[in-house]
Design a protein around this motif. Structure first.
Motif, PDB file in Angstrom:
ATOM      1  N   ARG A  53      15.013  19.628 -32.291  1.00 30.39           N
ATOM      2  CA  ARG A  53      14.447  20.900 -31.808  1.00 30.39           C
ATOM      3  C   ARG A  53      14.907  22.070 -32.669  1.00 30.39           C
ATOM      4  NH1 ARG A  53      12.208  24.678 -30.986  1.00 30.39           N
ATOM      5  NH2 ARG A  53      11.329  25.586 -29.100  1.00 30.39           N
ATOM      6  N   GLU A  54      16.178  22.105 -33.045  1.00 34.91           N
ATOM      7  CA  GLU A  54      16.682  23.194 -33.870  1.00 34.91           C
ATOM      8  C   GLU A  54      16.112  23.143 -35.286  1.00 34.91           C
ATOM      9  OE1 GLU A  54      20.869  22.905 -33.677  1.00 34.91           O
ATOM     10  OE2 GLU A  54      21.019  23.525 -31.559  1.00 34.91           O
ATOM     11  N   THR A  55      15.768  21.947 -35.739  1.00 35.15           N
ATOM     12  CA  THR A  55      15.147  21.827 -37.057  1.00 35.15           C
ATOM     13  C   THR A  55      13.827  22.574 -37.095  1.00 35.15           C
ATOM     14  OG1 THR A  55      16.184  19.692 -37.447  1.00 35.15           O
ATOM     15  CG2 THR A  55      14.234  20.212 -38.748  1.00 35.15           C
ATOM     16  N   ASP A  83      13.071  25.091 -35.202  1.00 36.03           N
ATOM     17  CA  ASP A  83      13.339  26.525 -35.066  1.00 36.03           C
ATOM     18  C   ASP A  83      13.843  27.133 -36.373  1.00 36.03           C
ATOM     19  OD1 ASP A  83      12.572  26.416 -32.448  1.00 36.03           O
ATOM     20  OD2 ASP A  83      14.606  26.123 -31.687  1.00 36.03           O
ATOM     21  N   ARG A  84      14.509  26.324 -37.201  1.00 30.94           N
ATOM     22  CA  ARG A  84      15.100  26.841 -38.434  1.00 30.94           C
ATOM     23  C   ARG A  84      14.467  26.210 -39.670  1.00 30.94           C
ATOM     24  NH1 ARG A  84      21.246  25.521 -37.905  1.00 30.94           N
ATOM     25  NH2 ARG A  84      20.299  23.490 -37.503  1.00 30.94           N
ATOM     26  N   ARG A 129      18.463  17.801 -29.550  1.00 22.50           N
ATOM     27  CA  ARG A 129      18.741  19.195 -29.901  1.00 22.50           C
ATOM     28  C   ARG A 129      18.606  19.427 -31.400  1.00 22.50           C
ATOM     29  NH1 ARG A 129      24.149  20.305 -26.237  1.00 22.50           N
ATOM     30  NH2 ARG A 129      23.082  20.815 -24.272  1.00 22.50           N
ATOM     31  N   ALA A 130      19.060  18.439 -32.186  1.00 19.56           N
ATOM     32  CA  ALA A 130      18.984  18.592 -33.638  1.00 19.56           C
ATOM     33  C   ALA A 130      17.535  18.653 -34.111  1.00 19.56           C
ATOM     34  CB  ALA A 130      19.713  17.437 -34.316  1.00 19.56           C
TER      35      ALA A 130
END
Length: 265
Positions: free
Chosen positions: A246-248, A250-251, A243-244
């Protein structure tokens, strides 16, 4: 014999003069007494230096096979460089950055849940793996089992990812997968696909179990397994790790330069 000499003709007794042979030249001219320049053709050594005719700007004497052979040579040179670079980069995935010279700028990365395009996103993926791997795991490493070519324009790598989470209630976990790299006509990688994932995570603690039961993992199958279980059922450091990363992506606009990793804008 003496009486014959006076009776011989004087012309027989005198030697004939020697005349050197004149250069031979061939001239074809009209029977008219004064031939015009256009009506005569001379054979001279200059004819041996006639230039090769060209057709639409391409020299007739240059075969296309030479260009094709040059392209094939370039492909195999880049292919060998790609295999050697992957063999060196993959085991050091979590300690140093990759060599991105073997990839195209429009490379596509695909896993069972996501797809990203572009060399900047590709670099960001591996930055996030290194960064969050150090945060969530005390020890994390990737071992390459095998590198081979099922076809001329594809490289396959079978690998095993192992990690020890920082939280005390989680045991060591690992999973295997396959990375498929596709190459273009120049030998550059334009697609990286991760599949054939087989998770070997220990089960959460249960009553009356030993430590051995926590770390024992089922063997990974070499066939496509895609054991992508629902990640919300049993959260773990591995799920948080994914998740980390993937969120990296996205952000990425909010990331700061850290630890000498790739700066993202």
């Amino acid at each position: 014999m003496a009486f014959l000499l006076p009776n011989l003709s004087p012309c027989l007794l005198q030697p004939k003069p020697f005349h050197p042979t004149k250069p031979f030249s061939l001239s074809l001219s009209s029977p008219s007494p004064s031939p015009s320049p256009s009506s005569s053709v001379s054979v001279s050594p200059a004819l041996s230096s006639v230039e090769t005719p060209t057709v639409q700007g391409v020299e007739v004497g240059t075969p296309r096979d030479e260009q094709d052979n040059q392209h094939r040579d370039d492909f195999f040179v880049n292919l060998g460089l790609a295999v050697r670079t992957l063999r060196e980069d993959m085991p050091l995935l979590f300690t140093k950055d990759l060599n991105y010279d073997i990839y195209r700028d429009d490379i596509t990365f695909t896993d069972p849940l996501n797809t990203f395009t572009g060399i900047d996103n590709y670099k960001l993926i591996f930055w996030a793996l290194r960064f969050h791997g150090k945060i969530l795991f005390r020890d994390i490493s990737l071992e390459v089992y095998r590198i081979w070519q099922p076809s001329e324009n594809m490289i396959l790598i079978r690998w095993n990812l192992k990690g020890v989470p920082r939280v005390p209630w989680e045991a060591r976990g690992e999973f295997q997968g396959t990375s498929r790299y596709k190459l273009d006509r120049k030998g550059k990688i334009y697609e990286h696909k991760v599949d054939n994932l087989a998770f070997n995570f220990p089960q959460p603690p249960k009553p009356a179990v030993s430590v051995l039961d926590l770390v024992t993992a089922c063997p990974a199958s070499p066939n496509p397994t895609f054991l992508w279980a629902p990640v919300d059922v049993q959260p773990s450091s591995w799920v948080e790790f994914y998740r980390a990363v993937r969120e990296t992506l996205d952000r990425q606009d909010h990331l700061l330069t850290q630890d000498g990793f790739l700066p993202c804008s």
